[in-house]
Scaffold this motif. Structure first.
Motif, PDB file in Angstrom:
ATOM      1  N   ILE A   1      39.852  27.548  45.079  1.00 11.45           N
ATOM      2  CA  ILE A   1      38.645  27.746  46.250  1.00 11.45           C
ATOM      3  C   ILE A   1      37.850  28.938  45.620  1.00 11.45           C
ATOM      4  O   ILE A   1      36.485  28.799  45.580  1.00 11.45           O
ATOM      5  N   ALA A   2      38.276  29.875  45.507  1.00  8.17           N
ATOM      6  CA  ALA A   2      37.375  31.110  44.968  1.00  8.17           C
ATOM      7  C   ALA A   2      36.737  30.716  43.735  1.00  8.17           C
ATOM      8  O   ALA A   2      35.598  31.040  43.314  1.00  8.17           O
ATOM      9  N   ALA A   3      37.322  30.097  42.781  1.00  6.52           N
ATOM     10  CA  ALA A   3      36.635  29.641  41.645  1.00  6.52           C
ATOM     11  C   ALA A   3      35.667  28.738  41.625  1.00  6.52           C
ATOM     12  O   ALA A   3      34.445  28.840  41.154  1.00  6.52           O
ATOM     13  N   ALA A   4      35.843  27.808  42.442  1.00  8.40           N
ATOM     14  CA  ALA A   4      34.783  26.931  42.768  1.00  8.40           C
ATOM     15  C   ALA A   4      33.528  27.329  43.676  1.00  8.40           C
ATOM     16  O   ALA A   4      32.447  27.119  43.335  1.00  8.40           O
ATOM     17  N   LEU A   5      33.878  28.496  44.480  1.00  6.40           N
ATOM     18  CA  LEU A   5      32.793  28.972  45.414  1.00  6.40           C
ATOM     19  C   LEU A   5      32.044  30.110  44.297  1.00  6.40           C
ATOM     20  O   LEU A   5      30.636  30.081  44.542  1.00  6.40           O
ATOM     21  N   GLY A   6      32.741  30.524  43.301  1.00  7.41           N
ATOM     22  CA  GLY A   6      32.296  31.492  42.357  1.00  7.41           C
ATOM     23  C   GLY A   6      31.140  30.567  41.555  1.00  7.41           C
ATOM     24  O   GLY A   6      29.935  31.070  41.149  1.00  7.41           O
ATOM     25  N   ARG A   7      31.501  29.330  41.161  1.00 10.44           N
ATOM     26  CA  ARG A   7      30.508  28.542  40.388  1.00 10.44           C
ATOM     27  C   ARG A   7      29.469  28.043  41.130  1.00 10.44           C
ATOM     28  O   ARG A   7      28.273  27.715  40.601  1.00 10.44           O
ATOM     29  N   SER A   8      29.508  27.603  42.316  1.00 12.09           N
ATOM     30  CA  SER A   8      28.457  27.185  43.231  1.00 12.09           C
ATOM     31  C   SER A   8      27.592  28.303  43.674  1.00 12.09           C
ATOM     32  O   SER A   8      26.445  27.931  44.076  1.00 12.09           O
ATOM     33  N   HIS A   9      28.062  29.466  43.755  1.00 12.19           N
ATOM     34  CA  HIS A   9      27.043  30.752  44.473  1.00 12.19           C
ATOM     35  C   HIS A   9      27.236  31.567  43.443  1.00 12.19           C
ATOM     36  O   HIS A   9      28.004  32.615  43.686  1.00 12.19           O
ATOM     37  N   PRO A  10      26.668  31.790  42.121  1.00 11.72           N
ATOM     38  CA  PRO A  10      26.954  32.681  41.123  1.00 11.72           C
ATOM     39  C   PRO A  10      26.488  34.041  41.380  1.00 11.72           C
ATOM     40  O   PRO A  10      26.722  34.746  41.291  1.00 11.72           O
ATOM     41  N   GLU A  11      25.222  33.819  42.754  1.00 10.48           N
ATOM     42  CA  GLU A  11      24.665  35.221  42.843  1.00 10.48           C
ATOM     43  C   GLU A  11      25.752  36.115  43.999  1.00 10.48           C
ATOM     44  O   GLU A  11      25.413  37.233  44.194  1.00 10.48           O
ATOM     45  N   ARG A  12      26.835  35.576  44.233  1.00 10.36           N
ATOM     46  CA  ARG A  12      27.752  36.242  45.125  1.00 10.36           C
ATOM     47  C   ARG A  12      29.150  36.400  44.247  1.00 10.36           C
ATOM     48  O   ARG A  12      29.519  35.615  43.526  1.00 10.36           O
ATOM     49  N   THR A  13      29.651  37.578  44.869  1.00  5.77           N
ATOM     50  CA  THR A  13      30.852  38.037  44.124  1.00  5.77           C
ATOM     51  C   THR A  13      31.923  37.594  45.175  1.00  5.77           C
ATOM     52  O   THR A  13      32.271  37.993  46.191  1.00  5.77           O
ATOM     53  N   VAL A  14      32.930  36.662  44.471  1.00  5.60           N
ATOM     54  CA  VAL A  14      33.885  35.808  45.416  1.00  5.60           C
ATOM     55  C   VAL A  14      35.180  36.082  44.728  1.00  5.60           C
ATOM     56  O   VAL A  14      35.370  35.921  43.366  1.00  5.60           O
ATOM     57  N   LYS A  15      36.022  36.878  45.479  1.00  2.56           N
ATOM     58  CA  LYS A  15      37.505  37.290  44.992  1.00  2.56           C
ATOM     59  C   LYS A  15      38.526  36.467  45.807  1.00  2.56           C
ATOM     60  O   LYS A  15      38.469  36.302  46.819  1.00  2.56           O
TER      61      LYS A  15
ATOM     62  N   LEU B   1      31.202  33.697  54.038  1.00  2.00           N
ATOM     63  CA  LEU B   1      31.985  33.471  53.213  1.00  2.00           C
ATOM     64  C   LEU B   1      32.996  32.543  54.196  1.00  2.00           C
ATOM     65  O   LEU B   1      33.527  31.543  53.483  1.00  2.00           O
ATOM     66  N   VAL B   2      33.057  32.736  55.441  1.00  2.00           N
ATOM     67  CA  VAL B   2      34.104  31.943  56.273  1.00  2.00           C
ATOM     68  C   VAL B   2      33.456  30.535  56.288  1.00  2.00           C
ATOM     69  O   VAL B   2      34.205  29.306  56.111  1.00  2.00           O
ATOM     70  N   ASP B   3      32.064  30.424  56.441  1.00  2.00           N
ATOM     71  CA  ASP B   3      31.286  29.026  56.464  1.00  2.00           C
ATOM     72  C   ASP B   3      31.480  28.345  55.017  1.00  2.00           C
ATOM     73  O   ASP B   3      31.495  27.173  54.891  1.00  2.00           O
ATOM     74  N   LEU B   4      31.311  29.258  54.022  1.00  2.00           N
ATOM     75  CA  LEU B   4      31.629  28.365  52.849  1.00  2.00           C
ATOM     76  C   LEU B   4      32.962  28.084  52.432  1.00  2.00           C
ATOM     77  O   LEU B   4      33.105  26.884  52.043  1.00  2.00           O
TER      78      LEU B   4
END
Length: 215
Positions: free
Chosen positions: A150-164, A130-133
């Motif tokens: 940032i959390a919303a953008a990472l959740g869209r680009s990586h749907p397989e991960r749970t980003v809070k 997550l730090v690299d992302l």
């Protein structure tokens, strides 16, 4: 004369009574003797039967000895099937070297190990931390972004991960502590930029303030 007659009558009466008693006594003795003889015969018969029964029991007790000696002869025949089973097991053992002879073909399966290692490396490289992302996302942005954005953008680009958002905020604060990111405030909102981001991006922060209010 009358006295003599009465005396003789009494004597004859006593004599007759004694004679009768003697006869009864003799008959009683004969009866008892007969019973004793019969009992003696019964006793002799019982003693004879006892001796016969004892001899029969001794014969029965002695009978199992030859029967027990005959049993081992029957059990002696048991090892024959065991020898056959042993022979079969021997043939089974002989067939085992054939299996071992075919075992050298197994080394061909060893390349499967590197493939698995390659898959493991691919999965490890395909899933950055997550730090690299967060760091790469900040580097791609030209304007400051909030932790929620940032959390919303990472959740869209990586749907397989749970980003809070809370985890992303903690990660951003860690990057700020390592001087790998910069933090700026606009009212009660906090925005983050990459450490090497140009300072010209700060004027655009006023435009993103409504977005931060939504976050």
């Amino acid at each position: 004369m009358s006295e003599n007659v009465s005396a003789t009558e009494l004597a004859s009466q006593y004599t007759a009574q004694v004679t009768a008693d003697l006869e009864r006594n003799v008959k009683e003795q004969e009866r008892v003797s007969a019973e004793i003889a019969a009992l003696n015969e019964q006793l002799a018969a019982l003693q004879h039967d006892h001796s016969v029964l004892v001899s029969i029991r001794q014969a029965i007790d002695a009978a199992p000895a030859p029967a027990s000696t005959g049993q081992p002869s029957d059990s002696v025949s048991v090892p024959a099937p065991r020898k056959k089973a042993a022979a079969r097991s021997g043939t089974g053992k002989r067939t085992q070297p054939k299996k071992t002879a075919s075992q050298p073909a197994r080394p061909a399966e060893k390349p499967a190990g590197p493939k698995r290692a390659g898959k493991a490396e691919a999965t490890s490289t395909a899933q950055p931390t997550l730090v690299d992302l967060v760091r790469h996302h900040l580097a791609e942005q030209k304007e400051p972004r909030s932790a929620a954005e940032i959390a919303a953008a990472l959740g869209r680009s990586h749907p397989e991960r749970t980003v809070k958002a809370t985890v992303v905020r903690t990660t951003l604060e860690g990057l700020v502590a390592k001087t790998q990111a910069q933090r700026s405030k606009q009212g009660s909102s906090v925005f983050y930029t990459a450490a090497d981001a140009p300072k010209q991006a700060t004027p655009a922060q006023g435009e993103d303030q409504p977005a931060s209010a939504d976050a």
